[in-house]
Enzyme design. Structure first.
Site, PDB file in Angstrom:
ATOM      1  N   CYS A 126       2.825   0.245  10.541  1.00 33.46           N
ATOM      2  CA  CYS A 126       3.147  -1.122  10.097  1.00 33.46           C
ATOM      3  C   CYS A 126       4.148  -1.802  11.030  1.00 33.46           C
ATOM      4  O   CYS A 126       3.960  -2.950  11.444  1.00 33.46           O
ATOM      5  CB  CYS A 126       3.685  -1.105   8.672  1.00 33.46           C
ATOM      6  N   HIS A 235       8.916  -5.637   6.285  1.00 35.14           N
ATOM      7  CA  HIS A 235       9.735  -5.136   7.399  1.00 35.14           C
ATOM      8  C   HIS A 235      10.204  -6.299   8.267  1.00 35.14           C
ATOM      9  O   HIS A 235       9.449  -7.256   8.492  1.00 35.14           O
ATOM     10  CB  HIS A 235       8.910  -4.196   8.265  1.00 35.14           C
TER      11      HIS A 235
HETATM   12  C1  2RA Z   1       7.585   3.401   6.896  1.00 31.48           C
HETATM   13  N1  2RA Z   1       6.182   2.802   8.795  1.00 31.48           N
HETATM   14  O1  2RA Z   1       7.939   2.221   6.865  1.00 31.48           O
HETATM   15  C2  2RA Z   1       6.502   3.864   7.851  1.00 31.48           C
HETATM   16  C3  2RA Z   1       5.288   4.344   7.115  1.00 31.48           C
HETATM   17  N2  2RA Z   1       4.724   3.349   6.290  1.00 31.48           N
HETATM   18  O2  2RA Z   1       8.062   4.276   6.160  1.00 31.48           O
END
Ligand code: 2RA
Length: 331
Positions: A126, A235
């Site tokens: 991601c 994120h």
């Molecule tokens: C996380 N990118 O954010 C890793 C797995 N989804 O934990």
């Protein structure tokens, strides 16, 4: 067209089903697949109940496409069996991402690498997806020399148990047990996944290695620090990118605005900038805080935010399936 969703009851699996419904993804048969303990239960899709079946039963039905979000070990064990049955597997785990025989795809960036004989296609991590979508048009125009990225990653990236830990801590529960070794509420963890010999985490090295593979350029230098933060919506990433050529902010804004899937939110004077709470549930990648790095030439600072369950996982996987169908790559 027969479609399987493997890991249908997980956080990403549920998001995959939501995205399929929102995008009116067309299929004749839907096979939700989950662990033995869920077999026989049902999931609801477009007002209809679908019974969860086992891996073996799903393979026997020879689906045209199987979208996996069931972890690396499950994918390593079962994806080849689906592939042998002629199924195109689109896998969300890291199991196949760096395999030289398997494609790692963000459709808007490198969808052109897909071929009709591809049977296991890897969905990138991601935190990689949102960054490469924003950087690809700039790499094409100015050629990237080096990237320094710091991430601020939502607990949803860890999964449902992590969300439960954060919520329990936030409601004042003491001695909460969960996937994190420390309290995550009112805290942050400078560790995502395990540490490697070089002092980086697996998450940080995923960003290094996957970026080069997707962009098709091993010359790109990249260093990453990936941090877990008590946030839900998505994120966030602070990206410092040095180019071979100089740029103008005006042209950068135009290149980003012209890129499908990117939304520019960049008006700091009016406090307009990307935030996880604005990205939650959205499929786009949001870019803002564009400014020249005045400490060295040809270098740009950016702030990139996306819902890691959507474009960071479910939506990108569904878009790979759509790409394969739209380009007659599903035999
Ligand atoms: C996380 N990118 O954010 C890793 C797995 N989804 O934990």
């Amino acid at each position: 067209m027969k479609l399987a969703v493997v890991g249908a009851t997980g956080l990403v699996g549920s998001e995959i089903l939501k995205v399929l419904e929102e995008r009116s993804f067309e299929f004749d048969e839907l096979y939700p697949v989950a662990s033995e303990r869920s077999v026989g239960k049902t999931i609801r899709y477009k007002g209809k109940d679908y019974t969860i079946i086992s891996m073996k039963d799903a393979i026997a039905k020879k689906p045209d496409i199987a979208i996996f979000s069931a972890g690396g070990n499950t994918s390593l064990e079962w994806a080849p069996h689906f592939a042998e049955a002629g199924t195109i597997v689109i896998d969300n785990s890291s199991a196949w991402r760096m395999s030289p025989r398997h494609k790692l795809v963000v459709p808007e960036v490198n969808g052109g690498v897909l071929r009709i004989d591809d049977r296991i296609i890897a969905n990138p991590n991601c935190s990689t997806i949102q960054m490469v979508l924003a950087l690809a048009p700039l790499h094409k125009r100015y050629r990237i020399r080096r990237i320094v990225v710091s991430t601020y990653q939502s607990v949803t990236g860890t999964g449902k148990e992590a969300v439960d830990q954060l919520m329990a801590e936030r409601t004042g529960e003491q001695n909460v047990k969960g996937p994190y070794p420390y309290r995550i509420d009112l805290n942050l963890l400078p560790q995502i996944d395990v540490f490697l010999e070089n002092g980086y985490t697996k998450e940080e090295m995923k960003m290094v290695n996957e970026t080069k593979k997707i962009m098709g350029d091993e010359s790109i230098q990249l260093t990453a620090t990936c941090v877990r933060v008590p946030v839900m919506g998505g994120h966030s990433e602070a990206v410092n990118v040095e180019f071979e050529e100089d740029y103008t902010l005006e042209e950068v804004r135009r290149l980003l605005s012209d890129t499908p899937g990117l939304v520019l939110q960049d008006d700091p004077a009016n406090r307009i900038y990307p935030m996880p709470m604005l990205s939650q549930g959205r499929d786009e990648v949001f870019v803002g805080r564009l400014r020249r790095d005045e400490s060295q030439p040809n270098t740009l600072n950016m702030w990139i935010v996306a819902d890691n369950l959507r474009k960071g996982a479910a939506t990108n996987a569904v878009q790979i399936a759509e790409y394969m169908l739209e380009h007659s790559l599903v035999s």
